[in-house]
Design an enzyme around this catalytic site. Structure first.
Site, PDB file in Angstrom:
ATOM      1  CG  ASP A  90      -2.204   0.867   0.926  1.00  0.00           C
ATOM      2  OD1 ASP A  90      -2.260   1.618  -0.094  1.00  0.00           O
ATOM      3  OD2 ASP A  90      -2.876   0.777   1.744  1.00  0.00           O
ATOM      4  CG  ASP A 125      -6.030   5.131  -2.772  1.00  0.00           C
ATOM      5  OD1 ASP A 125      -5.063   4.181  -3.001  1.00  0.00           O
ATOM      6  OD2 ASP A 125      -7.044   4.859  -2.158  1.00  0.00           O
ATOM      7  CB  ALA A 196     -12.782   4.880   1.219  1.00  0.00           C
ATOM      8  CB  CYS A 282     -11.561 -23.345  16.346  1.00  0.00           C
ATOM      9  SG  CYS A 282      -9.979 -23.010  15.145  1.00  0.00           S
ATOM     10  CB  CYS A 284      -6.609 -23.659  13.909  1.00  0.00           C
ATOM     11  SG  CYS A 284      -6.232 -22.819  15.643  1.00  0.00           S
ATOM     12  CB  CYS A 287      -8.286 -23.729  18.754  1.00  0.00           C
ATOM     13  SG  CYS A 287      -8.387 -22.240  18.570  1.00  0.00           S
TER      14      CYS A 287
HETATM   15  N1  GUN Z   1      -6.797   0.513   2.991  1.00  0.00           N
HETATM   16  C1  GUN Z   1      -7.812   0.433   3.428  1.00  0.00           C
HETATM   17  N2  GUN Z   1      -8.461   1.378   2.564  1.00  0.00           N
HETATM   18  C2  GUN Z   1      -7.822   1.799   1.754  1.00  0.00           C
HETATM   19  C3  GUN Z   1      -8.081   2.761   0.653  1.00  0.00           C
HETATM   20  O1  GUN Z   1      -8.989   3.055   0.323  1.00  0.00           O
HETATM   21  N3  GUN Z   1      -6.801   3.179  -0.202  1.00  0.00           N
HETATM   22  C4  GUN Z   1      -5.622   2.492   0.130  1.00  0.00           C
HETATM   23  N4  GUN Z   1      -4.680   2.860  -0.878  1.00  0.00           N
HETATM   24  N5  GUN Z   1      -5.372   1.607   1.121  1.00  0.00           N
HETATM   25  C5  GUN Z   1      -6.608   1.094   1.874  1.00  0.00           C
HETATM   26 ZN    ZN Z   2      -8.499 -22.005  16.270  1.00  0.00          ZN
END
Ligand code: GUN
Ligand code: ZN
Length: 653
Positions: A90, A125, A196, A282, A284, A287
């Protein structure tokens, strides 16, 4: 370099193979969020490596932290993280959303992501929060689009290797989401995240989330993966996959563990709520090894790590369950199950009704598993909607409308004592509207399970029934429709004057329903021979006058599968471009050999094709080359450049 192809599908969901820089990822999948600083990463990279084929980390934090940046620039992001498979980063947008400001320029962070060898980077963004003024949402979107364009241009000019995420924004304004999707699609990103939505998910506003996903999906290319940004709760995955999301990221596994929260596919539990249980619900590794009491008594750090591990296991487990449901054709059943875990989630599911016309285009025409009714929402599922539309494909002349007792098992024609008639008998059905007697074995008309319904549920189709009868009246005239209350000797009375070959008529009607054209006309009716199985009595084959097979009746769904002769008959009777997949010259010889048709050779098609329909492969002069099953629908056939398009049954030399 990226390729994406569809292997299996159900609803709008797909099991895809995403190949990024030679590294394969099966989608849908979850990308664990990894902190670029190993010291802050609570689950070991050994476990991450075992479970994940792709992870996501943060290039902005890496950029802004001197020692991380140095390692990344010197050795690359894969060495910094300790992960050789696909790394997505990101861009700092999330920090921008949280802190309102960040200290990096949009193109600077693209360059950095390229420099450190990221597989898939993200543009910077602007994640506009929900419910802001329209003006702000518009302004933010314009800026995101500008940055998107500049990022793509930079990548082209400088010949960058990294793939790019082009995030869809637009706040809660659906028209802005649509615009965002259209504009981003034009720029040609590799993956499309929907952004978002985190604040919406935190507020349980799943209705808005569903609206946003679908309004984005409708305008995004079908041949690119879609990532639901910031969605890490397994409870939401089934619905999001059914709406066509392929990728998820999860910071939730770690964040929830910090607060002693235990994820399940049905919601979140607090460790305190579990303390008195003898064992976790669970199995896993975590657990299985610890009792809730033991886990609760560990020190904070160990507890957090173990909870995060459990959270990660259940997250992947749900992904695997969804994949199984897609292969099985039971994704809608899984969605309906999950959406009953929280009324807000059910509200999200109910939004789909409005969009079923679109969703139906992607839903397979046949499925391995039967349609299970789980509540009124099932009435609006694509299988039902498609049937209601395809009812109008049948050529009616004279119709009896009737009801039968709900105690009579389907298929009706095996369990009702009827003197067969050339009249179309439409049996009222509370879910499917009408079940035509002569196609009652075709999927999903016999392949469904519906419990005893309440009166108000039984009435839900009245509007459709009225509308359909009105359509019929216009089509064949009121005099040719007889409403008979119960199924009894009336049928015999009206049919007594004409002896018919009921099985041939059945095949004729089944073909009308499957293709929308009258493949077996009056003349052929007298020539074909329908073979039933000697052991089961079920329909098996349709032969021509010389005893050659035209069609086989597939046992699980009773769809008519053409032989070479059958395909030629379909080609004669169905006008171009219906039921056609048109391939270029390059593919012609291969198709004629009976080899599969790949998407890159497809130049055109019947835009109304649905996945798993039986189709004719032709060249641009409409010469028949082959016949087979299309994996893609009419929209995807035109958009996909990779993977299988038509699984060919036979070529025509
Ligand atoms: N991580 C969670 N939401 C968003 C987003 O709207 N844009 C970006 N780039 N990362 C995110
Ligand atoms: Zn578990």
């Amino acid at each position: 370099m990226m390729t994406f192809e569809i292997k299996h599908r159900d609803a709008m969901g797909r099991i895809g193979i995403l190949n990024i820089n030679g590294k394969k990822i099966e989608t849908p999948t979850i990308m664990p969020v990894i902190h670029p600083n190993q010291k802050k990463q609570i689950v070991s990279m050994d476990l991450i490596n075992k479970l994940a084929d792709v992870i996501i980390t943060n290039s902005y934090i890496t950029y802004k932290t001197k020692h991380l940046r140095e390692i990344a620039e010197e050795k690359g992001i894969h060495k910094l993280i300790g992960f050789d498979k696909v790394i997505v980063t990101d861009s700092g947008s999330f920090q921008l959303g949280v802190y309102g400001d960040i200290d990096v320029k949009p193109l600077e962070i693209i360059e950095f992501q390229e420099r450190i060898g990221v597989d898939v980077g993200t543009i910077l963004d602007i994640p506009t929060p929900p419910d802001v003024d329209r003006e702000k949402a518009e302004k933010d979107l314009e800026e995101t689009l500008r940055r998107a364009k500049a990022s793509i241009e930079l990548k082209k000019e400088r010949g960058f290797k990294l793939l790019l995420n082009g995030t869809i924004q637009g706040s809660t304004y659906l028209d802005l989401r649509q615009k965002s999707a259209k504009e981003m699609a034009k720029l040609g990103f590799d993956i499309y995240p929907i952004g978002a939505v985190v604040p919406l998910m935190e507020q349980y506003r799943y209705k808005d989330v569903a609206e946003i996903i679908i309004n984005s999906k409708m305008y995004l290319p079908t041949n690119k993966p879609v990532h639901l940004f910031g969605c890490g709760h397994p409870m939401l995955f089934a619905l999001a996959v059914a709406l066509g999301c392929d990728l998820f990221d999860s910071a939730a596994y770690a964040l929830y563990a910090k607060d002693d929260r235990y994820l399940t596919e049905r919601g979140t539990l607090h460790l305190d709520e579990l303390k008195d249980l003898k064992a976790f619900p669970c199995s896993c590794p975590v657990c299985s090894e610890y009792t809730p009491k033991e886990l609760a008594s560990l020190n904070k750090k160990d507890r957090e790590r173990l909870l995060a591990e459990h959270n990660l296991y259940v997250t992947f487990e749900e992904i695997n369950r969804i994949k199984q449901a897609i292969r099985d054709g039971s994704l809608w059943e899984l969605v309906e199950e999950r959406c009953r875990c929280h009324p807000k989630l059910l509200e999200g599911y109910r939004v789909l009704r409005k969009y079923m016309d679109y969703i139906e285009k992607f839903d397979p025409v046949t499925k391995k598993s039967a349609f299970f009714y789980s509540g009124v929402e099932s009435m609006f599922r694509p299988e039902v909607l498609r049937h209601k539309k395809r009812l109008k494909r049948i050529k009616y002349e004279k119709v009896y409308i009737t009801t039968v007792s709900s105690s009579i098992e389907k298929p009706y024609h095996e369990n009702l004592n009827v003197v067969e008639t050339d009249v179309d008998i439409l049996i009222k059905d509370p879910v499917f509207g009408f079940i035509p007697y002569y196609i009652d074995t075709v999927y999903p008309l016999s392949q469904h399970e519906v419990p005893e319904l309440f009166d108000h549920e039984k009435e839900m189709n009245n509007e459709f029934i009225d509308e359909f009868v009105n359509w019929l009246k216009k089509k064949i005239g009121e005099d040719n429709i007889l409403d008979i209350m119960t199924y009894n000797y009336y049928i015999n009375y009206f049919s007594a004057n004409k002896k018919i070959d009921a099985d041939a008529l059945r095949i004729r009607k089944m073909l009308q329903y499957q293709y929308g054209f009258d493949i077996i006309d009056d003349e052929l009716m007298d020539k074909i021979k329908v073979v039933r199985s000697k052991t089961t009595g079920r329909l098996r084959q349709v032969l021509d006058e010389n005893g050659n097979i035209l069609f086989s009746v597939r046992s699980n769904d009773n769809m008519l599968i053409p032989s070479e002769k059958g395909a030629k008959l379909l080609w004669e009777k169905i006008p171009f471009p219906k039921y056609r997949v048109v391939v270029n010259k390059e593919a012609e010889a291969f198709a004629r050999e009976g080899r599969n048709v790949f998407a890159k050779f497809v130049v055109d098609c019947d835009g109304e094709l649905r996945p798993y329909e039986e189709v004719l492969v032709v060249n641009e002069d409409d010469e028949l080359l082959a016949y087979g099953t299309t994996i893609l629908n009419g929209i995807e056939l035109r958009e996909f450049n990779y993977g299988l398009a038509v699984k060919v049954r036979g070529g025509i030399k």
